[in-house]
Design an enzyme around this catalytic site. Structure first.
Site, PDB file in Angstrom:
ATOM      1  N   ASP A   1      -6.751   5.079  -6.009  1.00 54.66           N
ATOM      2  CA  ASP A   1      -7.156   4.688  -4.614  1.00 54.66           C
ATOM      3  C   ASP A   1      -7.922   6.880  -4.270  1.00 54.66           C
ATOM      4  O   ASP A   1      -7.505   7.350  -5.293  1.00 54.66           O
ATOM      5  CB  ASP A   1      -6.286   4.052  -3.595  1.00 54.66           C
TER       6      ASP A   1
ATOM      7  N   VAL B   1     -20.070   0.774  -7.818  1.00 52.07           N
ATOM      8  CA  VAL B   1     -19.742  -0.484  -7.532  1.00 52.07           C
ATOM      9  C   VAL B   1     -21.776  -0.777  -7.059  1.00 52.07           C
ATOM     10  O   VAL B   1     -22.385  -1.428  -7.886  1.00 52.07           O
ATOM     11  CB  VAL B   1     -19.424  -0.911  -6.277  1.00 52.07           C
TER      12      VAL B   1
ATOM     13  N   LYS C   1       0.974  -1.577  -0.652  1.00 48.37           N
ATOM     14  CA  LYS C   1      -0.131  -0.254   0.348  1.00 48.37           C
ATOM     15  C   LYS C   1       0.618   1.300   0.146  1.00 48.37           C
ATOM     16  O   LYS C   1       2.107   0.778   0.722  1.00 48.37           O
ATOM     17  CB  LYS C   1      -0.734   0.101   1.742  1.00 48.37           C
TER      18      LYS C   1
HETATM   19  P1  NAD Z   1     -18.222   5.625  -5.346  1.00 50.55           P
HETATM   20  O1  NAD Z   1     -17.750   6.850  -4.544  1.00 50.55           O
HETATM   21  O2  NAD Z   1     -18.227   5.530  -6.625  1.00 50.55           O
HETATM   22  O3  NAD Z   1     -19.834   5.240  -4.533  1.00 50.55           O
HETATM   23  C1  NAD Z   1     -19.979   5.327  -3.282  1.00 50.55           C
HETATM   24  C2  NAD Z   1     -21.516   6.269  -2.451  1.00 50.55           C
HETATM   25  O4  NAD Z   1     -21.715   5.356  -1.311  1.00 50.55           O
HETATM   26  C3  NAD Z   1     -21.873   7.077  -3.692  1.00 50.55           C
HETATM   27  O5  NAD Z   1     -22.852   7.365  -3.928  1.00 50.55           O
HETATM   28  C4  NAD Z   1     -22.070   8.145  -1.652  1.00 50.55           C
HETATM   29  O6  NAD Z   1     -23.182   9.333  -2.386  1.00 50.55           O
HETATM   30  C5  NAD Z   1     -22.578   7.205  -1.477  1.00 50.55           C
HETATM   31  N1  NAD Z   1     -22.710   7.297   0.050  1.00 50.55           N
HETATM   32  C6  NAD Z   1     -21.497   7.480   0.802  1.00 50.55           C
HETATM   33  N2  NAD Z   1     -21.619   8.211   1.921  1.00 50.55           N
HETATM   34  C7  NAD Z   1     -23.234   6.678   2.272  1.00 50.55           C
HETATM   35  C8  NAD Z   1     -24.248   6.641   3.145  1.00 50.55           C
HETATM   36  N3  NAD Z   1     -23.647   6.785   4.855  1.00 50.55           N
HETATM   37  N4  NAD Z   1     -25.364   6.221   2.647  1.00 50.55           N
HETATM   38  C9  NAD Z   1     -25.684   5.668   1.671  1.00 50.55           C
HETATM   39  N5  NAD Z   1     -24.928   6.362   1.150  1.00 50.55           N
HETATM   40  C10 NAD Z   1     -24.015   6.753   1.061  1.00 50.55           C
HETATM   41  O7  NAD Z   1     -18.012   4.439  -4.251  1.00 50.55           O
HETATM   42  P2  NAD Z   1     -17.219   2.672  -5.599  1.00 50.55           P
HETATM   43  O8  NAD Z   1     -15.820   3.085  -6.700  1.00 50.55           O
HETATM   44  O9  NAD Z   1     -19.155   2.008  -6.060  1.00 50.55           O
HETATM   45  O10 NAD Z   1     -17.019   1.980  -4.145  1.00 50.55           O
HETATM   46  C11 NAD Z   1     -18.258   1.639  -3.706  1.00 50.55           C
HETATM   47  C12 NAD Z   1     -16.799   1.002  -2.429  1.00 50.55           C
HETATM   48  O11 NAD Z   1     -16.045   0.226  -2.462  1.00 50.55           O
HETATM   49  C13 NAD Z   1     -16.040   1.292  -1.365  1.00 50.55           C
HETATM   50  O12 NAD Z   1     -15.776   1.695   0.076  1.00 50.55           O
HETATM   51  C14 NAD Z   1     -14.905   0.862  -2.253  1.00 50.55           C
HETATM   52  O13 NAD Z   1     -13.822   1.246  -1.170  1.00 50.55           O
HETATM   53  C15 NAD Z   1     -14.415  -0.052  -2.221  1.00 50.55           C
HETATM   54  N6  NAD Z   1     -14.645  -1.360  -3.494  1.00 50.55           N
HETATM   55  C16 NAD Z   1     -14.215  -0.262  -4.752  1.00 50.55           C
HETATM   56  C17 NAD Z   1     -13.893  -1.057  -5.458  1.00 50.55           C
HETATM   57  C18 NAD Z   1     -13.825  -0.808  -6.749  1.00 50.55           C
HETATM   58  O14 NAD Z   1     -14.181  -1.310  -8.162  1.00 50.55           O
HETATM   59  N7  NAD Z   1     -14.856   0.587  -7.418  1.00 50.55           N
HETATM   60  C19 NAD Z   1     -13.601  -2.411  -5.167  1.00 50.55           C
HETATM   61  C20 NAD Z   1     -13.099  -2.897  -3.951  1.00 50.55           C
HETATM   62  C21 NAD Z   1     -14.129  -1.517  -2.826  1.00 50.55           C
END
Ligand code: NAD
Length: 352
Positions: A114, A180, A80
């Site tokens: 990230d 996601v 990391k």
């Molecule tokens: P993103 O930033 O595109 O989406 C996150 C969403 O959550 C946003 O729409 C935001 O408005 C919403 N949000 C924030 N706080 C909230 C709350 N309290 N209640 C409800 N909604 C809320 O992120 P992402 O890429 O979709 O990733 C989502 C999660 O999955 C993250 O924790 C990320 O670390 C994890 N993750 C993502 C990937 C990937 O491929 N993008 C891979 C592994 C893990």
């Protein structure tokens, strides 16, 4: 923090402290375990409250990467990178200086995007180093693959816990409709699931309501719903002593990283309520599978085939947890350790 005591306890191999006078770069690169392959881990930029907090983040997240890859049998190690800076002070000079440090590690550490770094920023880092992934057009971004992996994880959990192979008619609550979450809703809707959703952004909830007829609830209501699966796809730390008592879903299966606020206490709390928790670093490994495939030459069929391992690995974890009377969190850690040990033994045999 007693540094050597801490890294001994956590099992880290090396920590690099990077400083560049001209750009004022301060960064930490943690390499946890390279038994399975070179350390891979995205780099985040964050105005950490202290250097100790930055180090803790690097140590914890690099160990998480080791476990993720090891559980899924992906031949890479855990690393990391954290850059200690305010996003307002992010400059090309700073990113390029960081890239030169990554290059000096000569492939021992491979990084990507990230928090607070855009794909453009990662391309700037790449201008100084060959050891960057996740910027190619070929993989189509990790989110759809991650969502597909979470969908397969939900299938494994419902099969194990609810004894059903059909998702049709089940109720799933999705927290967070970002990259996601919205893709996950697509797969679930395709299979006849009734969706309940929340997001802080109203545009996102309206979009999913319009597309899939989802029921929109307030952000704090999502925990209390009478549903079959709760899928956290927003933030980390959402499973804690304040939220767990309200959760009625028998299954927790979502993409968010670091869902358990306190790994030990909260995994036990879920277990005591009879809730089946899908360890986050296993169920959300689709993103890693995507970048790993980009690294070895992207082949979509191969990547989608590897995704099926998420289903198989989760099943193995559920069965082990039941047989050995462990939390699923502990069972997944033991599975990762077993795979690492096996790789080390194999290497010793080859060396003899
Ligand atoms: P993103 O930033 O595109 O989406 C996150 C969403 O959550 C946003 O729409 C935001 O408005 C919403 N949000 C924030 N706080 C909230 C709350 N309290 N209640 C409800 N909604 C809320 O992120 P992402 O890429 O979709 O990733 C989502 C999660 O999955 C993250 O924790 C990320 O670390 C994890 N993750 C993502 C990937 C990937 O491929 N993008 C891979 C592994 C893990």
């Amino acid at each position: 923090m007693k540094l050597f005591e801490t890294i001994k306890k956590m099992g880290h191999e090396q920590i690099f402290f990077c400083h560049d006078e001209e750009s004022d770069l301060k960064a930490i690169i943690a390499i946890h375990d390279t038994s399975l392959g070179p350390a891979m881990g995205a780099t985040r930029l964050w105005p950490f409250a202290s250097e100790e907090k930055a180090l803790q983040d690097a140590l914890r997240l690099s160990r998480g990467m080791t476990y993720k890859a090891a559980c899924l049998n992906i031949p890479i190690g855990g690393g990391k990178g954290v850059i200690i800076a305010n996003p307002e002070n992010k400059t090309d000079k700073l990113l390029r200086a960081y890239g030169r440090f990554v290059q000096k590690l000569n492939g021992r550490f491979i990084t990507g995007q990230d928090v607070n770094l855009s794909v453009e920023d990662v391309r700037t880092i790449r201008s100084e180093t060959n050891y960057v992934v996740g910027v190619s057009e070929k993989g189509g971004g990790p989110a759809p693959v991650t969502a597909r992996g979470v969908f397969l994880g939900i299938k494994a959990a419902t099969e194990f816990c609810l004894r059903t192979q059909e998702l049709d008619g089940l109720k799933v609550a999705v927290q967070g409709l970002g990259n996601v979450g919205k893709n996950l809703c697509h797969y679930l809707h395709e299979h006849g699931v009734k969706l309940f959703v929340s997001d802080l952004n109203r545009e996102n909830t309206e979009y999913i309501k319009h597309l899939y007829g989802a029921t929109v609830v307030e952000p704090n209501e999502i925990y209390c719903l009478d549903v079959d699966v709760f899928a956290p796809c927003a933030l980390g730390g959402v499973l804690n002593s304040a939220t767990i008592p309200h959760i009625k879903a028998p299954i927790i299966a979502g993409a968010a990283n670091n869902q358990l606020e306190d790994e030990q206490i909260d995994s036990m709390l879920l277990e005591s309520k009879g809730i089946l928790y899908c360890p986050d670093y296993v169920i959300n490994a689709g993103g890693l599978i995507n970048v790993y495939n980009e690294m070895i030459g992207y082949d979509e069929e191969n990547a989608w085939r590897q995704l099926k391992n998420i289903y198989n690995t989760l099943m193995e974890i559920f069965i082990r947890a039941k047989q050995e009377e462990l939390t699923t969190h502990e069972a997944s850690k033991r599975l990762a350790h077993d795979h690492i040990l096996r790789a080390k033994k194999l290497r010793e045999c080859v060396a003899k």
